[in-house]
Scaffold this motif. Sequence first.
Motif, short mmCIF file in Angstrom:
data_model
loop_
_atom_site.label_atom_id
_atom_site.label_comp_id
_atom_site.label_asym_id
_atom_site.label_seq_id
_atom_site.Cartn_x
_atom_site.Cartn_y
_atom_site.Cartn_z
N CYS A 35 -33.53 -11.33 -49.21
CA CYS A 35 -34.38 -12.71 -48.47
C CYS A 35 -35.49 -13.03 -49.37
CB CYS A 35 -34.90 -11.99 -47.31
SG CYS A 35 -34.09 -11.56 -45.73
N THR A 39 -34.10 -16.89 -50.56
CA THR A 39 -35.61 -18.00 -50.18
C THR A 39 -36.74 -18.20 -51.68
OG1 THR A 39 -37.12 -16.48 -49.60
CG2 THR A 39 -36.13 -17.17 -48.13
N CYS A 49 -28.20 -23.60 -47.70
CA CYS A 49 -28.43 -23.07 -46.27
C CYS A 49 -27.99 -24.08 -45.73
CB CYS A 49 -28.72 -21.99 -45.70
SG CYS A 49 -28.91 -20.64 -46.66
N PRO A 57 -33.34 -20.44 -45.19
CA PRO A 57 -33.67 -19.19 -44.63
C PRO A 57 -34.59 -18.36 -44.35
CG PRO A 57 -32.95 -19.15 -46.99
CD PRO A 57 -32.47 -20.79 -46.42
#
Length: 98
Positions: A35, A39, A49, A57
């Motif tokens: 993550c 990000t 995204c 995200p």
Amino acid sequence: MPGDIEDWATELLSSPGPLARSTVRTYLNQIAMFCDYLTDARYGWADQCVEYFGTHPSQVCHEDNMPSHSSPYEGRPEVRALTRRSCRTSSTTPTSRC
């Protein structure tokens, strides 16, 4: 969603064949690192995204839902390494096997 991570970790720790806390911590750390990568603006994934999915995200693993080290040794007591004192005691105490 952060709640999903917490539910998944709880399931792994309390299932009929539960995983060790250290294994679940490793899984969650891997998700957190992914993550972080996803990000991080330097890689451009958040923009991709938004373009493809209409949302960006977010980091779902944070300090409040990550298991912490509760003691220096988290393994099962029956497989714990011997201390120096227990090594000295067991080497000086005769046993019936000798």
